[in-house]
Design an enzyme around this catalytic site. Sequence first.
Site, PDB file in Angstrom:
ATOM      1  N   GLY A  40     -16.442 -12.890 -31.764  1.00 38.19           N
ATOM      2  CA  GLY A  40     -15.040 -12.485 -32.420  1.00 38.19           C
ATOM      3  C   GLY A  40     -14.867 -12.556 -33.879  1.00 38.19           C
ATOM      4  N   HIS A 441      15.476   7.002 -27.614  1.00 37.34           N
ATOM      5  CA  HIS A 441      16.618   6.253 -28.248  1.00 37.34           C
ATOM      6  C   HIS A 441      17.042   5.231 -27.454  1.00 37.34           C
ATOM      7  CE1 HIS A 441      20.712   6.076 -30.550  1.00 37.34           C
ATOM      8  NE2 HIS A 441      21.009   5.950 -29.344  1.00 37.34           N
TER       9      HIS A 441
HETATM   10  P1  FAD Z   1     -16.475 -10.798 -39.432  1.00 37.76           P
HETATM   11  O1  FAD Z   1     -15.221 -10.432 -38.405  1.00 37.76           O
HETATM   12  O2  FAD Z   1     -16.327 -11.441 -40.610  1.00 37.76           O
HETATM   13  O3  FAD Z   1     -17.761 -11.249 -38.377  1.00 37.76           O
HETATM   14  C1  FAD Z   1     -18.806 -11.272 -38.973  1.00 37.76           C
HETATM   15  C2  FAD Z   1     -19.751 -12.209 -38.106  1.00 37.76           C
HETATM   16  O4  FAD Z   1     -20.934 -12.481 -38.753  1.00 37.76           O
HETATM   17  C3  FAD Z   1     -18.823 -13.806 -38.202  1.00 37.76           C
HETATM   18  O5  FAD Z   1     -18.836 -14.145 -36.953  1.00 37.76           O
HETATM   19  C4  FAD Z   1     -20.265 -14.615 -38.798  1.00 37.76           C
HETATM   20  O6  FAD Z   1     -20.374 -15.838 -38.062  1.00 37.76           O
HETATM   21  C5  FAD Z   1     -21.415 -13.434 -38.543  1.00 37.76           C
HETATM   22  N1  FAD Z   1     -22.662 -13.604 -39.342  1.00 37.76           N
HETATM   23  C6  FAD Z   1     -22.674 -13.752 -40.744  1.00 37.76           C
HETATM   24  N2  FAD Z   1     -23.933 -13.988 -41.292  1.00 37.76           N
HETATM   25  C7  FAD Z   1     -24.711 -14.405 -39.919  1.00 37.76           C
HETATM   26  C8  FAD Z   1     -25.976 -14.802 -39.801  1.00 37.76           C
HETATM   27  N3  FAD Z   1     -26.828 -14.771 -40.941  1.00 37.76           N
HETATM   28  N4  FAD Z   1     -26.263 -14.862 -38.581  1.00 37.76           N
HETATM   29  C9  FAD Z   1     -25.595 -14.679 -37.450  1.00 37.76           C
HETATM   30  N5  FAD Z   1     -24.164 -14.700 -37.591  1.00 37.76           N
HETATM   31  C10 FAD Z   1     -23.817 -14.144 -38.938  1.00 37.76           C
HETATM   32  N6  FAD Z   1      -7.724  -7.336 -40.390  1.00 37.76           N
HETATM   33  C11 FAD Z   1      -7.001  -6.695 -39.789  1.00 37.76           C
HETATM   34  O7  FAD Z   1      -7.415  -5.469 -39.529  1.00 37.76           O
HETATM   35  N7  FAD Z   1      -5.609  -7.135 -39.383  1.00 37.76           N
HETATM   36  C12 FAD Z   1      -5.102  -8.371 -39.619  1.00 37.76           C
HETATM   37  O8  FAD Z   1      -3.919  -8.663 -39.368  1.00 37.76           O
HETATM   38  C13 FAD Z   1      -6.098  -9.060 -40.373  1.00 37.76           C
HETATM   39  N8  FAD Z   1      -5.677 -10.226 -40.749  1.00 37.76           N
HETATM   40  C14 FAD Z   1      -6.308 -11.383 -41.362  1.00 37.76           C
HETATM   41  C15 FAD Z   1      -5.991 -12.580 -41.670  1.00 37.76           C
HETATM   42  C16 FAD Z   1      -6.722 -13.373 -42.382  1.00 37.76           C
HETATM   43  C17 FAD Z   1      -6.335 -14.688 -42.630  1.00 37.76           C
HETATM   44  C18 FAD Z   1      -8.196 -13.087 -42.540  1.00 37.76           C
HETATM   45  C19 FAD Z   1      -9.056 -14.103 -43.295  1.00 37.76           C
HETATM   46  C20 FAD Z   1      -8.649 -11.815 -42.222  1.00 37.76           C
HETATM   47  C21 FAD Z   1      -7.702 -10.846 -41.664  1.00 37.76           C
HETATM   48  N9  FAD Z   1      -8.058  -9.717 -41.431  1.00 37.76           N
HETATM   49  C22 FAD Z   1      -7.138  -8.716 -40.743  1.00 37.76           C
HETATM   50  C23 FAD Z   1      -9.362  -8.912 -41.628  1.00 37.76           C
HETATM   51  C24 FAD Z   1     -10.716  -9.228 -40.577  1.00 37.76           C
HETATM   52  O9  FAD Z   1     -10.546 -10.433 -40.033  1.00 37.76           O
HETATM   53  C25 FAD Z   1     -11.700  -8.527 -40.845  1.00 37.76           C
HETATM   54  O10 FAD Z   1     -11.618  -7.157 -41.512  1.00 37.76           O
HETATM   55  C26 FAD Z   1     -12.651  -8.235 -39.909  1.00 37.76           C
HETATM   56  O11 FAD Z   1     -12.687  -9.526 -39.083  1.00 37.76           O
HETATM   57  C27 FAD Z   1     -14.058  -7.888 -40.271  1.00 37.76           C
HETATM   58  O12 FAD Z   1     -14.849  -7.585 -39.200  1.00 37.76           O
HETATM   59  P2  FAD Z   1     -16.531  -7.598 -39.260  1.00 37.76           P
HETATM   60  O13 FAD Z   1     -16.992  -7.350 -37.913  1.00 37.76           O
HETATM   61  O14 FAD Z   1     -16.884  -6.687 -40.235  1.00 37.76           O
HETATM   62  O15 FAD Z   1     -16.807  -9.030 -39.688  1.00 37.76           O
END
Ligand code: FAD
Length: 462
Positions: A40, A441
């Site tokens: 997630g 509406h």
């Molecule tokens: P991430 O969700 O960051 O997932 C990356 C994953 O990679 C992580 O689980 C991490 O553990 C894993 N990982 C990294 N390095 C390694 C490694 N070497 N080995 C194994 N695993 C690794 N976005 C929205 O669209 N709507 C919102 O309302 C919103 N609200 C947010 C609120 C907050 C407080 C924050 C912090 C962010 C919010 N975001 C929101 C942004 C959103 O969370 C990110 O854009 C999104 O999670 C990005 O997805 P991703 O798959 O690129 O990376």
Amino acid sequence: MREIQCRLLVIGAGPGGYVCAIRAGQLGVDTVIVDAEPPGGTCLNVGCIPSKALIHAAEEFHRIAALSSTAAMGISAGPPTLDLAATMAWKDGIVSRLTGGVATLLRKAKVRLVAGTATIRDGKTVEVATPEGPVRIRAEVLVIATGSEPIEIPSLPFGGKVISSTGALALTEVPERLAVVGGGYIGLELGIAFAKLGASVTVVEAGPRILPQYDAELTGPVAQRLTRLGIRVLTGARAGGLSDSGALRVAGSDGAEEIAADKVLVTVGRRPRATGAGIDGLRLAMAGPFLKIDERCRTSMTGVLAIGDVTGEPMLAHRAMAQGEMVAELVAGQPRAWDKRAIPAVCFTDPEIVSVGLSPDELRSQGHEPLIGLFPFAANGRAMTADDETGFIRVTARPDTHEVLGIQAVGAGVAELAGGFALALEMGARLEDIAGTIHAHPTRGEALHEACLRALGHALHI
Ligand code: FAD
């Protein structure tokens, strides 16, 4: 060392990575996904979902508190009480349901989930440190979906009273005085929530106004609500370190000041995880701090793709998911390329902001004078019956063809309109298409209909 072979290996099970893996699994691609955290990513564990749960709980508390001092709509209530630890436990329950759900979906798609931290050895080999010992995974295609992490200010390192959004979402007591450094969407969403829960909140923003990525017309209603909530906003102000007494040092245009704070929430942006984990060793081409990708999410190395926050702005979950789905289909041999016309951006402040496509200012900066229609919620029946008439919907179109190029809204609940706005842009709608569509509406969506009619010069209800 235990070895696993697969066709596709995804590093990171955030919205980008897990969607990529599920879709690849559905298409029969032999897929492995690695993450040390519950699936997630940032979004489900410490981002979108827990923040929206907290925002909702804070709004409920605030509404009841307001009814205890002034009866509205003939309703009055006694003062509410708050057990923030119980609120956080409720929020954690939602997070667990969703992360457990993603694990189930991965299993259903026959994706192997390896729990551990991955280190890339070369473009086809990754080693994972798991609780059961190291595992070597060899894959034909590697997808980097490592996401992003909060940026630290050197003079305000995380620890003690200085917290990131992750720390704020784990608090079990409402801080009496909360200083928020950074007036972007994450800082404001959380700052507003804590103000509604009773904290005295000060926002310190270096730029000339809050939410600098949106135009002033859109952010105006949010700025007004901050004032009504008693949130102090210092713009053009830079946070330094903590003073000896633990106050936050701030240098502003009016001089220096110390802000007493029990917690200092630093939300000055997020940094892509584009280095470390062995990514540097691949010597991939970069686009600033991000991994450089093309319209098929290919990096500069054959067989290595990248998706999500690690690849650029906007760092949003739905962009990551759309890239993940596309990449899975490409790996399965389908002809796909990034051809999206719009990525909606939603700010879950009070009131909410939605922006899809270009704003009037952006169009003007490209040398076009757009056709604009704006319809205020003050003239919308549903907004009146919901007792919140703040805000508007604004549509921007080409004056010659009437093609809709941007739709923005600010107001209660407008986040739910984002999908419809994006659909209009994706379908290449003209003002006449939306004006000719029957809108139910009474709904807030009627304001989009009216905004288009207004741009065409014949609004009916204003
Ligand atoms: P991430 O969700 O960051 O997932 C990356 C994953 O990679 C992580 O689980 C991490 O553990 C894993 N990982 C990294 N390095 C390694 C490694 N070497 N080995 C194994 N695993 C690794 N976005 C929205 O669209 N709507 C919102 O309302 C919103 N609200 C947010 C609120 C907050 C407080 C924050 C912090 C962010 C919010 N975001 C929101 C942004 C959103 O969370 C990110 O854009 C999104 O999670 C990005 O997805 P991703 O798959 O690129 O990376």
